[in-house]
Design a protein around this motif. Structure first.
Motif, short mmCIF file in Angstrom:
data_model
loop_
_atom_site.label_atom_id
_atom_site.label_comp_id
_atom_site.label_asym_id
_atom_site.label_seq_id
_atom_site.Cartn_x
_atom_site.Cartn_y
_atom_site.Cartn_z
N HIS A 120 -1.80 -2.33 -9.51
CA HIS A 120 -2.08 -1.31 -8.50
C HIS A 120 -1.33 -1.60 -7.20
N GLU A 121 -1.17 -2.87 -6.88
CA GLU A 121 -0.38 -3.24 -5.71
C GLU A 121 1.09 -2.85 -5.91
N LEU A 122 1.62 -3.12 -7.09
CA LEU A 122 3.01 -2.76 -7.40
C LEU A 122 3.20 -1.24 -7.32
N VAL A 123 2.24 -0.49 -7.87
CA VAL A 123 2.34 0.97 -7.85
C VAL A 123 2.30 1.50 -6.42
N ARG A 124 1.42 0.93 -5.59
CA ARG A 124 1.33 1.37 -4.19
C ARG A 124 2.63 1.08 -3.43
N GLN A 125 3.19 -0.09 -3.66
CA GLN A 125 4.36 -0.50 -2.88
C GLN A 125 5.65 0.15 -3.34
N GLU A 126 5.80 0.32 -4.66
CA GLU A 126 7.09 0.76 -5.19
C GLU A 126 7.08 2.19 -5.74
N ASN A 127 5.92 2.73 -6.04
CA ASN A 127 5.79 4.07 -6.59
C ASN A 127 6.72 4.30 -7.79
N PRO A 128 6.69 3.43 -8.78
CA PRO A 128 7.56 3.61 -9.95
C PRO A 128 7.12 4.81 -10.78
N ASP A 129 8.07 5.45 -11.42
CA ASP A 129 7.81 6.63 -12.24
C ASP A 129 7.71 6.20 -13.70
#
Length: 416
Positions: A120-129
């Motif tokens: 969830h931290e990675l998704v928040r910071q990088e917004n990967p698709d």
């Protein structure tokens, strides 16, 4: 430090991401043509942080005779003249005790919950698709005895902090109308709201994009197989490839099945053996009756995950079948499972089949941490939990390599 990460599946790519974010210079090398081309290509797509019980469980033992003899059984064993297969199988049977299964579940659950925070931290910071969704997971039981065992296991997991809601048949079908076709056979269900889903291979390609675009970009060497790890005086001094040697301060083995032979050259047996798994990917139409949450058919050991306008279906364990090729009989069996479980699915057409080799250890736990070689590290052997545990494992290894105490007990995943 300059660190070479061997392996560009989801474990290797998340390892490269967290090491780079910690300020290290990173090089990734992989035999494939791009990231996520092996086990990460078309896996089950579920991020099952709370559903991490190992395959090695005493409940498996009475089922083994029927599973081993049936052609369409969820687990199929084909004996080979391979000492590694028999050593792995015996170690697996030794791990099938209540005490061992419970301790392993506790340790994997701790890593799974930590991995959820990291994802969830990675998704928040990088917004990967990568078709990421947080729609939860529904475990569906069609056998009363198995459901009773699951309720007992739920109480144990609740004590460890895992939330699983008990649902009767009506509540189950109300949540997922796609299950109406088998509603009369459902004995009960458990819903875990904290679980996620996503396209593992697309996450790998997104991480490559992110790392290439960084101010100090990560270097990638694809179509480049590491053949030898050269060592001197208790250190690795180079990774040999057909294109030349790669030199670094530290090396990370994160190549799944490829880690076993490389470690063997150095006298290390990681006890990793391939368990072949299968998946089908269905294209959906506006008229398709497909689930929104991730669903597990406990009776047939098949998982379903929604990926936007696609449905990923995965299951089966083949031990000793050799190679990563697709067995048409297993594909047909999986297609029958889908037709019985979701009779009204109505997909756009035939599914896209795939098979991959899960790098499994007998007790179900990956190896994360140091080796007897001062600059060689492990992040491998995740079996069917690579996608689920990758981010937490990578963050944990990064902490260990920097001399920090990780948030998860490192001793539980250390090389014995």
């Amino acid at each position: 430090m300059h660190i070479v990460v061997i392996g560009a599946g989801v474990v290797g790519m998340t390892t490269a991401y967290f090491l780079h974010r910690a300020g290290h210079r990173v090089t990734v090398v992989d035999a494939g043509s791009g990231p996520g081309q092996a086990t990460s290509m078309a896996n089950g797509a579920q991020l099952s942080y709370s559903f991490v019980a190992p395959l090695a469980d005493p409940a498996v033992l009475p089922k083994l005779p029927s599973w081993l003899l049936a052609q369409d059984a969820p687990l199929r064993f084909r004996p080979r003249l391979d000492p590694d297969q028999w050593r792995w199988s015996l170690a697996f049977l030794r791990a099938c005790t209540r005490a061992k299964s419970r301790s392993t579940t506790r340790e994997l659950l701790s890593l799974g919950m930590y991995s959820r925070l990291c994802v969830h931290e990675l998704v928040r910071q990088e917004n990967p698709d990568f078709d990421f969704s947080s729609s939860g997971k529904l475990l569906v039981y069609q056998d009363a005895g198995a459901y009773a065992q699951a309720l007992a296991q739920r109480d144990y997991l609740a004590d460890l902090g895992s939330e699983q809601r008990v649902m009767d048949t009506r509540a189950c079908v109300e949540m997922e109308p796609a299950l109406a076709g088998i509603g009369t056979s459902i004995q009960g269900a458990l819903y875990t709201p904290t679980e996620d889903a996503g396209d593992c291979q697309r996450l790998c390609t997104e991480l490559e994009r992110i790392l290439r675009a960084a101010a100090d970009p990560v270097r990638f060497h694809f179509n480049t197989r590491v053949t030898v790890l050269r060592s001197e005086r208790g250190r690795v001094v180079g990774a040999s490839t057909a294109a030349g040697d790669l030199d670094a301060d530290h090396y990370v083995l994160a190549s799944g099945m490829g880690a076993q032979p490389l470690a063997r050259q150095l006298g290390l047996n990681l006890r990793i053996y391939p368990l072949k798994g299968y998946s089908l990917t269905y294209a959906l139409t506006p008229d398709s009756v497909a689930p929104n949450a991730s669903i597990s058919d406990i009776r047939r050991k098949v998982v379903y995950a929604r990926l936007g306008r696609r449905l990923r279906v995965a299951g089966m364990v083949d031990i000793g079948t050799g190679g990563g090729g697709v067995d048409p009989r297993r594909v047909r069996s999986l297609e029958r499972d889908v037709a019985q479980f979701f009779p009204d699915l109505n997909p756009a057409g035939p599914p896209e089949p795939w098979a991959g080799l899960r790098p499994a250890r007998p007790d179900g736990k990956p190896l994360i941490g140091a080796t007897p070689y001062r600059n060689l590290w492990l992040n491998t052997g995740h079996g069917g939990l690579g996608f689920t545990l990758a981010a937490g494992s990578a963050r944990m290894l990064t902490d260990l390599m920097q001399g920090r105490n990780p948030a998860v007990d490192a001793a539980a995943f250390a090389l014995a």
